[in-house]
Motif scaffolding. Structure first.
Motif, PDB file in Angstrom:
ATOM      1  N   LEU A  98     -46.893 -19.855  53.306  1.00 29.76           N
ATOM      2  CA  LEU A  98     -45.875 -19.096  54.164  1.00 29.76           C
ATOM      3  C   LEU A  98     -46.076 -18.750  55.092  1.00 29.76           C
ATOM      4  CD1 LEU A  98     -43.322 -17.161  53.596  1.00 29.76           C
ATOM      5  CD2 LEU A  98     -44.930 -15.203  53.236  1.00 29.76           C
ATOM      6  N   LYS A  99     -45.285 -19.319  56.255  1.00 33.94           N
ATOM      7  CA  LYS A  99     -45.473 -19.328  57.761  1.00 33.94           C
ATOM      8  C   LYS A  99     -44.860 -18.071  58.779  1.00 33.94           C
ATOM      9  CE  LYS A  99     -47.954 -22.634  58.427  1.00 33.94           C
ATOM     10  NZ  LYS A  99     -49.133 -22.888  59.281  1.00 33.94           N
ATOM     11  N   ASN A 100     -43.701 -17.851  58.245  1.00 32.32           N
ATOM     12  CA  ASN A 100     -42.974 -16.842  58.850  1.00 32.32           C
ATOM     13  C   ASN A 100     -41.744 -16.325  58.027  1.00 32.32           C
ATOM     14  OD1 ASN A 100     -40.907 -18.293  59.486  1.00 32.32           O
ATOM     15  ND2 ASN A 100     -42.030 -19.522  61.149  1.00 32.32           N
ATOM     16  N   ALA A 101     -41.379 -14.963  58.661  1.00 35.63           N
ATOM     17  CA  ALA A 101     -40.129 -14.359  58.160  1.00 35.63           C
ATOM     18  C   ALA A 101     -39.353 -13.973  59.421  1.00 35.63           C
ATOM     19  CB  ALA A 101     -40.446 -13.132  57.264  1.00 35.63           C
ATOM     20  N   ARG A 102     -38.082 -14.256  59.415  1.00 39.40           N
ATOM     21  CA  ARG A 102     -37.215 -14.002  60.390  1.00 39.40           C
ATOM     22  C   ARG A 102     -35.830 -13.568  59.954  1.00 39.40           C
ATOM     23  NH1 ARG A 102     -37.835 -17.267  64.745  1.00 39.40           N
ATOM     24  NH2 ARG A 102     -39.646 -18.118  63.709  1.00 39.40           N
ATOM     25  N   VAL A 103     -35.101 -12.978  61.041  1.00 36.95           N
ATOM     26  CA  VAL A 103     -33.697 -12.764  60.675  1.00 36.95           C
ATOM     27  C   VAL A 103     -32.748 -13.474  61.656  1.00 36.95           C
ATOM     28  CG1 VAL A 103     -31.804 -10.828  60.763  1.00 36.95           C
ATOM     29  CG2 VAL A 103     -34.495 -10.382  60.217  1.00 36.95           C
ATOM     30  N   LEU A 104     -32.014 -14.105  60.898  1.00 31.88           N
ATOM     31  CA  LEU A 104     -30.970 -14.937  61.658  1.00 31.88           C
ATOM     32  C   LEU A 104     -29.590 -14.341  61.708  1.00 31.88           C
ATOM     33  CD1 LEU A 104     -31.440 -18.499  60.304  1.00 31.88           C
ATOM     34  CD2 LEU A 104     -32.316 -17.531  62.268  1.00 31.88           C
ATOM     35  N   ALA A 105     -28.587 -14.195  62.605  1.00 34.28           N
ATOM     36  CA  ALA A 105     -27.436 -13.800  62.661  1.00 34.28           C
ATOM     37  C   ALA A 105     -26.352 -14.808  62.491  1.00 34.28           C
ATOM     38  CB  ALA A 105     -27.215 -13.031  64.172  1.00 34.28           C
ATOM     39  N   TYR A 106     -25.469 -14.433  61.528  1.00 33.73           N
ATOM     40  CA  TYR A 106     -24.305 -15.154  61.033  1.00 33.73           C
ATOM     41  C   TYR A 106     -23.083 -14.632  61.349  1.00 33.73           C
ATOM     42  CZ  TYR A 106     -21.102 -17.399  57.908  1.00 33.73           C
ATOM     43  OH  TYR A 106     -20.009 -17.906  57.364  1.00 33.73           O
ATOM     44  N   ASP A 107     -22.383 -14.744  62.314  1.00 30.41           N
ATOM     45  CA  ASP A 107     -21.310 -14.011  62.961  1.00 30.41           C
ATOM     46  C   ASP A 107     -21.828 -12.681  63.026  1.00 30.41           C
ATOM     47  OD1 ASP A 107     -19.406 -16.296  62.900  1.00 30.41           O
ATOM     48  OD2 ASP A 107     -18.603 -15.827  61.080  1.00 30.41           O
ATOM     49  N   ASP A 108     -21.370 -11.564  62.079  1.00 30.19           N
ATOM     50  CA  ASP A 108     -21.699 -10.266  62.301  1.00 30.19           C
ATOM     51  C   ASP A 108     -22.626 -10.033  61.053  1.00 30.19           C
ATOM     52  OD1 ASP A 108     -19.884 -10.377  60.430  1.00 30.19           O
ATOM     53  OD2 ASP A 108     -18.899  -8.460  60.917  1.00 30.19           O
ATOM     54  N   ARG A 109     -23.242 -10.934  60.429  1.00 31.95           N
ATOM     55  CA  ARG A 109     -23.857 -10.864  59.376  1.00 31.95           C
ATOM     56  C   ARG A 109     -25.309 -11.328  59.369  1.00 31.95           C
ATOM     57  NH1 ARG A 109     -20.509 -12.064  54.856  1.00 31.95           N
ATOM     58  NH2 ARG A 109     -22.145 -11.396  53.379  1.00 31.95           N
ATOM     59  N   ARG A 110     -26.332 -10.736  58.742  1.00 29.83           N
ATOM     60  CA  ARG A 110     -27.770 -11.159  58.826  1.00 29.83           C
ATOM     61  C   ARG A 110     -28.119 -12.179  57.742  1.00 29.83           C
ATOM     62  NH1 ARG A 110     -28.368  -5.314  59.557  1.00 29.83           N
ATOM     63  NH2 ARG A 110     -28.413  -4.969  61.900  1.00 29.83           N
ATOM     64  N   ILE A 111     -28.899 -13.152  58.131  1.00 27.88           N
ATOM     65  CA  ILE A 111     -29.848 -13.971  57.154  1.00 27.88           C
ATOM     66  C   ILE A 111     -30.986 -13.778  57.340  1.00 27.88           C
ATOM     67  CG2 ILE A 111     -29.988 -16.209  56.259  1.00 27.88           C
ATOM     68  CD1 ILE A 111     -27.175 -17.076  57.400  1.00 27.88           C
ATOM     69  N   ALA A 112     -31.984 -13.568  56.279  1.00 25.53           N
ATOM     70  CA  ALA A 112     -33.439 -13.460  56.255  1.00 25.53           C
ATOM     71  C   ALA A 112     -33.885 -14.914  55.959  1.00 25.53           C
ATOM     72  CB  ALA A 112     -33.702 -12.602  55.232  1.00 25.53           C
ATOM     73  N   GLN A 113     -34.572 -15.369  56.754  1.00 27.39           N
ATOM     74  CA  GLN A 113     -35.127 -16.688  56.449  1.00 27.39           C
ATOM     75  C   GLN A 113     -36.755 -16.864  56.277  1.00 27.39           C
ATOM     76  OE1 GLN A 113     -35.859 -19.556  59.810  1.00 27.39           O
ATOM     77  NE2 GLN A 113     -34.566 -21.020  58.667  1.00 27.39           N
TER      78      GLN A 113
END
Length: 252
Positions: free
Chosen positions: A168-183
């Motif tokens: 496991l290398k990292n965890a981040r939050v992406l934004a998809y329009d006004d939604r959030r995606i955890a990666q």
């Protein structure tokens, strides 16, 4: 990491016709003798990911001077007139430095059912070298998981996310329009980048299904509050096993 960054920057410059004749000739000689490099060029060339829209919000708030002083970007354009070459270089640089609040953006006007396609296009740009530079401590990764889980209202902890043969290398939050995606991203020792992406999407639970996107295997499922997507170059059977493990551990 620096090698992958420099290579992608050079290839995007080639696609944008920003190399001088001598640089272009040297690169074309390399492309003729290096199949992996030619394949990488083909991937970048056919990608439909709109880089400018995707990364413009990140570039607007990024500490540009820090980025430019840390990574020697060969971009002649000023920061507010950044070419696709600069956007790719900046994006890779942000991944390497973990800056701008450890966020990246996928602010694209697409229907909700296309979020997996967008993530696949983003993940198609990853190479093993993209993640090789991440050497965060257990405490740092635990903090990233806590932050990411809080943003999407899901409990994420390292014991739940241990995958055999992958780090496991990292965890981040992406934004998809006004939604959030955890990666959540792992580096699989054999197959390279592997990611679990999570989006808040209340609805009926759906069993795991498989598909292929951007030359990668995908397994996706949902519960009453979230939708999940595991994507990587691992064989389909391996992906199904890993997805089943994650589905059980995240539901516990």
């Amino acid at each position: 990491m620096s090698s992958a960054y420099a290579t992608d920057e050079l290839l995007v410059a080639y696609l944008d016709n920003q190399l001088d004749p001598q640089q272009r000739h040297r690169l074309e000689q390399r492309l003729a003798g290096e199949p992996a490099l030619a394949e990488r060029l083909s991937l970048l060339e056919r990608s439909s990911l709109p880089f400018k829209q995707a990364f413009a919000p990140l570039l607007d708030e990024a500490p540009v001077h820090r980025l430019y002083s840390t990574i020697p970007l060969a971009v002649s354009s000023p920061p507010h007139a950044i070419s696709r070459r600069g956007l790719i270089a900046a994006a890779v640089g942000f991944l390497a430095l973990g800056i701008a609040g450890d966020r990246a953006y996928l602010q694209l006007s697409q229907p909700d059912d296309n979020w997996r396609a967008l993530v696949a296009q983003y993940m198609a740009l990853y190479t093993p070298e993209t993640l090789a530079g991440f050497e965060g401590s257990a405490a740092q990764i635990a903090a990233q998981l806590q932050h990411t889980g809080d943003r999407l209202a899901i409990a994420l902890s390292m014991p739940k996310l241990v995958l055999k043969g992958a780090e496991l290398k990292n965890a981040r939050v992406l934004a998809y329009d006004d939604r959030r995606i955890a990666q959540l991203t792992w580096l699989d020792a054999q197959y390279g980048a592997l990611a679990l992406c999570i989006i808040q999407q209340p609805g009926k639970p759906q069993p795991a299904e498989s598909e292929r996107r951007q030359g990668m295997n995908v397994v996706y499922w949902s519960d009453t509050r979230h939708s999940f997507m595991l994507i990587g170059h691992n064989p389909a059977v391996d992906m199904a096993r890993l997805a089943s493990q994650l589905q059980r551990s995240l539901a516990a």
